[in-house]
Write an enzyme that holds these catalytic residues in place. Structure first.
Site, PDB file in Angstrom:
ATOM      1  N   GLU A  14      -5.023   1.827  -5.416  1.00  0.00           N
ATOM      2  CA  GLU A  14      -4.163   2.771  -4.686  1.00  0.00           C
ATOM      3  C   GLU A  14      -2.687   2.547  -4.996  1.00  0.00           C
ATOM      4  O   GLU A  14      -1.896   3.479  -4.941  1.00  0.00           O
ATOM      5  CB  GLU A  14      -4.414   2.686  -3.179  1.00  0.00           C
ATOM      6  CG  GLU A  14      -5.753   3.269  -2.727  1.00  0.00           C
ATOM      7  CD  GLU A  14      -6.895   2.275  -2.823  1.00  0.00           C
ATOM      8  OE1 GLU A  14      -6.688   1.148  -3.337  1.00  0.00           O
ATOM      9  OE2 GLU A  14      -8.016   2.619  -2.387  1.00  0.00           O
ATOM     10  N   MET A  34      13.379 -12.893 -15.060  1.00  0.00           N
ATOM     11  CA  MET A  34      14.607 -12.826 -14.276  1.00  0.00           C
ATOM     12  C   MET A  34      14.715 -14.027 -13.340  1.00  0.00           C
ATOM     13  O   MET A  34      15.795 -14.594 -13.158  1.00  0.00           O
ATOM     14  CB  MET A  34      14.660 -11.513 -13.487  1.00  0.00           C
ATOM     15  CG  MET A  34      15.977 -11.270 -12.793  1.00  0.00           C
ATOM     16  SD  MET A  34      17.395 -11.244 -13.937  1.00  0.00           S
ATOM     17  CE  MET A  34      17.562  -9.488 -14.265  1.00  0.00           C
ATOM     18  N   LYS A  62     -11.614  11.228  10.302  1.00  0.00           N
ATOM     19  CA  LYS A  62     -12.750  11.814   9.589  1.00  0.00           C
ATOM     20  C   LYS A  62     -13.294  13.033  10.332  1.00  0.00           C
ATOM     21  O   LYS A  62     -13.623  14.051   9.714  1.00  0.00           O
ATOM     22  CB  LYS A  62     -13.848  10.753   9.425  1.00  0.00           C
ATOM     23  CG  LYS A  62     -14.926  11.167   8.437  1.00  0.00           C
ATOM     24  CD  LYS A  62     -15.843  10.002   8.087  1.00  0.00           C
ATOM     25  CE  LYS A  62     -16.848  10.425   7.032  1.00  0.00           C
ATOM     26  NZ  LYS A  62     -17.716   9.302   6.619  1.00  0.00           N
TER      27      LYS A  62
END
Lengths: 578, 179
Positions: free
Chosen positions: A53, A489, A165
């Site tokens: 996701e 970094m 739902k």
């Protein structure tokens, strides 16, 4: 027309009404009714099945950032929804229009710790512009209408719609005649004319004026107006990380990027300027350094559509709340004739000359692109030099960057000309952004070449979306991994400020080219400078997506740099000058 | 730190209060009191919030930014009518009952419940007056107390009406716009 529909069908029709063409998501139990209905509408609504996701969310962001349209991502309840949290937070920080749709357990068990239940509206409350929990089918039409309106207007941002739902499964004849009921939401687009005139008065009085532009200019589509304003007044223009592309870098009035890894002459100019016009930027701490020392001589004019940004980090003399394009247009309308601008022009021109002198004294982009003096088998700068040359030869490109050293090099070393061609995770600094966001941009622009530049760390966070790229037949994503075997970094900070204690930064990985081939995209490994251009050209010639593993010199730093908590006047560079 | 009294009008929606209060939590500000209820306009609730902070201006702006919030004012320095109500359950004996009732009377408070060894007293006044009353009752033994928190309204013709932001059809409003 008066046919009965399920809530899920109403959701699909609402999305089509909002002009949605593509959605990125993953199904699961609580969102299944929506996926059932989606099948019927598949000719109008393309669904891209992602592998995580987070990838779906960043893909929707890439789609949104490259087009200006609202990106849509979908997850199921519980973990599906929580995996969307990072891209939602990212979209909030970078003002990206996003609608996230999540399934929720049935209203009868809501709040009872049902399977895969998570209070996602509670979780996302501080990281969304607004969110909704929909428990009744009759609320779907107005909620979708409001959600898209809120996501895309004013200062854009993410809106989450969590739908139980049973609301998806219920049936009714939809009533599409819904009105927006948002008494507390009235973005102010037109800048106050009195303030606009005040801003002009201030600019006219300036000897060392600067224009600094941010994401607001790109989002409002104000690049033409900005150019007119700069040319009319002769004032030098600074583009922040998110303002890159708002003003062409080859324009004589462009001086470059400010901030932590901006150019010395740009930061020096900010510290010296007497009037600073900030359009659509929010004075992020990566721009200002220590805020109390930022632009100490400047009276500040701040144009922003979000009133809460004004005065947040930097004291403002003339605030103008409004849309960047409309306010710049108002500035142009109220601007006196050319003859009356002669003094401003003459001051701005002397000032520009001074800035160019500083630029010549300190690091200049062109010098900086050159190979560092230390012998190396593949300095990252050589990759960027070749990239900027070749992508600009081909044109028709966008570049999505991830977060870290490679991101700053890209901002510094590539020549940027057009809005929405530089897409990065700025505010949130989300590693793993580039590959899925490039996929989203590639779907929106199938006729362009979408480069994803990332580090080996960020690539390993979301590279599973290469499978999505292959399944969807996406041929125009070209990934350049600036692979230095470190979380670079952080390593740079450890080298400079923590006596090279490389705690948690050395990073191994698979053979990325073979990994890419295993996914079904072309993989190329580059270890020497003389192979760089060939690899990039091969990526262009190859009819399909490509991953290039640039195995660069491991310990190269991004310079110039403002150390954390320091004034932007105190930059450190590789060079002994400064 | 200065105590600020903030009055906000917001849409009567689930989550609206949560969102507003969250902004103070995010900044680490402690909310001293909070009172919420219906306003004169259907669909619009009104909140009075007291918070200790040296810098509320930014939070007030961020409150404005919330979609549900229609209007926000920091009325700290405005002339306001401030009221709070307290219900206090005081321990009584036959010896103290009359004295407590007399004290309640002096404070314009009402005895609303009596039992063999308790009394509930309803007291309304400025927060300072409520403080005083509580101190006077304390020696008798306070068994329970609930205070509503401050509600505030600016004196005179200035109004904070929800109706100013809601059109006659109950929909989109003219809006609260800064500038």
């Amino acid at each position: 027309m008066s046919e009965e529909k399920t809530g899920a069908q109403i959701m699909c029709e609402a999305l089509i009404r909002e002009g949605v063409e593509v959605m990125f998501g993953i199904p699961g139990g609580a969102i299944m009714p929506f996926y059932f209905a989606m099948w019927e509408y598949r000719d109008q609504l393309r669904h891209v099945l992602c592998r995580h996701e987070q990838g779906a969310g960043h893909a929707a962001e890439g789609y949104a950032r490259s087009t200006g349209k609202v990106g849509v991502c979908i997850g199921t309840s519980g973990p599906g929804a929580t995996n969307l949290v990072t891209p939602i937070a990212d979209a909030m920080m970078d003002s990206t229009p996003l609608v996230a749709i999540t399934g929720q357990v049935s209203s009868a068990v809501l709040g009872k710790d049902a399977f895969q239940e998570t209070d996602i509206t509670g979780i996302t409350m501080p990281i969304t512009k607004h969110n909704y929990l929909v428990k009744r089918i009759e609320d779907l039409p107005w909620v979708f209408k409001e959600a898209f309106h809120i996501a895309s207007t004013g200062r854009p941002g993410p809106v989450l719609i969590d739908i139980t739902k049973d609301a998806q499964q219920a049936r009714m004849v939809p009533d599409w005649d819904v009105k927006l009921n948002l008494p507390g939401y009235k973005p102010n687009y037109q800048g106050n004319r009195k303030q606009v005139r005040e801003a002009i008065r201030l600019l006219m009085s300036a000897c060392k004026p600067l224009i600094m532009v941010g994401n607001g200019v790109i989002m409002s589509g104000a690049t033409e107006e900005l150019r007119a304003l700069a040319e009319r007044t002769g004032i030098p223009v600074i583009t922040t990380l998110h303002g890159i592309g708002a003003f062409p870098e080859d324009h004589p009035l462009s001086i470059g990027m400010p901030g932590m890894h901006g150019w010395v002459h740009v930061n020096r100019a900010i510290q010296e300027c007497d009037v600073l016009l900030n359009i659509g930027g929010r004075f992020d701490d990566r721009v200002t350094g220590k805020a109390s020392t930022f632009a100490p001589n400047a009276r500040v004019i701040h144009i922003d559509i979000d009133p809460s940004e004004i005065g947040k980090n930097v004291k403002v003399t003339v605030p103008i709340v409004g849309d960047a394009r409309m306010v710049i247009s108002a500035l142009l309308e109220e601007m006196p004739d050319r003859s009356e601008l002669a003094t401003l022009h003459s001051h701005a021109s002397d000032w520009m000359e001074h800035i160019r002198e500083m630029q010549a004294t300190h690091q200049h982009k062109q010098q900086y692109i050159a190979r560092p003096d230390v012998p190396m088998y593949l300095p990252p700068h050589d990759v960027y030099a070749a990239l900027t040359r070749i992508v600009n030869q081909h044109g028709n490109y966008r570049i999505v960057t991830d977060v870290g050293q490679h991101q700053m090099w890209a901002a510094q070393l590539i020549d940027w000309h057009r809005p929405r061609t530089h897409i990065t995770s700025g505010g949130a600094g989300t590693m793993g952004f580039a590959v899925p966001a490039a996929m989203g941009a590639a779907i929106a622009h199938p006729d362009e070449t979408i480069w994803a530049i990332c580090g080996d760390g960020g690539f390993q966070m979301t590279n599973q979306e290469l499978a999505t790229i292959v399944q969807e037949g996406i041929k125009n994503v070209k990934v350049a991994i600036i692979n230095n075997g470190y979380l670079g970094m952080v390593r740079q900070w450890q080298e400079l400020f923590e006596n090279k204690r490389y705690s948690g930064t050395p990073l191994s990985g698979p053979d990325f080219a073979r990994l890419a081939e295993a996914y079904g995209v072309r993989g190329i490994t580059v270890e020497h400078t003389d192979e760089v251009a060939d690899a990039i050209n091969t990526a262009y010639e190859y009819d399909g997506s490509v991953v290039i593993d640039f195995r660069v010199e491991r310990e190269v730093n991004v310079f110039p740099m403002v150390p954390q908590g320091k004034s932007i006047g105190d930059m450190i560079t590789e060079s002994p000058i400064v | 730190m200065k105590k600020h009294t903030i009055v906000a009008l917001m849409q009567d929606q689930p989550g609206a209060l949560n969102r507003a209060v969250s902004l103070f939590r995010r900044r680490g500000y402690n909310i001293a009191s909070l009172a919420v209820g219906h306003s004169e306009t259907p669909g619009i609730s009104r909140m009075t919030l007291v918070v200790e902070s040296d810098d509320v201006e930014q939070v007030v702006k961020q409150l404005y930014r919330l979609i549900d919030v229609v209007k926000v004012s920091d009325v700290t320095d405005d002339p306001t009518v401030d009221r709070e109500m307290a219900l206090t359950k005081v321990h009584t004996t036959s010896a103290t009952r009359a004295e407590i009732a007399t004290l309640a009377d002096i404070f314009d408070a009402k005895v609303v419940d009596v039992s063999t060894n308790t009394m509930i007293i309803e007291m309304t006044g400025t927060p300072a007056k409520v403080d005083n009353f509580v101190e006077v009752m304390r020696p008798f033994g306070i068994k329970e107390m609930m205070r509503t928190g401050r509600i505030a309204m600016v004196r005179g013709t200035n109004t904070h009406r929800g109706a100013e932001y809601v059109e006659s059809n109950g929909h989109v409003a003219t809006g609260a716009v800064l500038n």
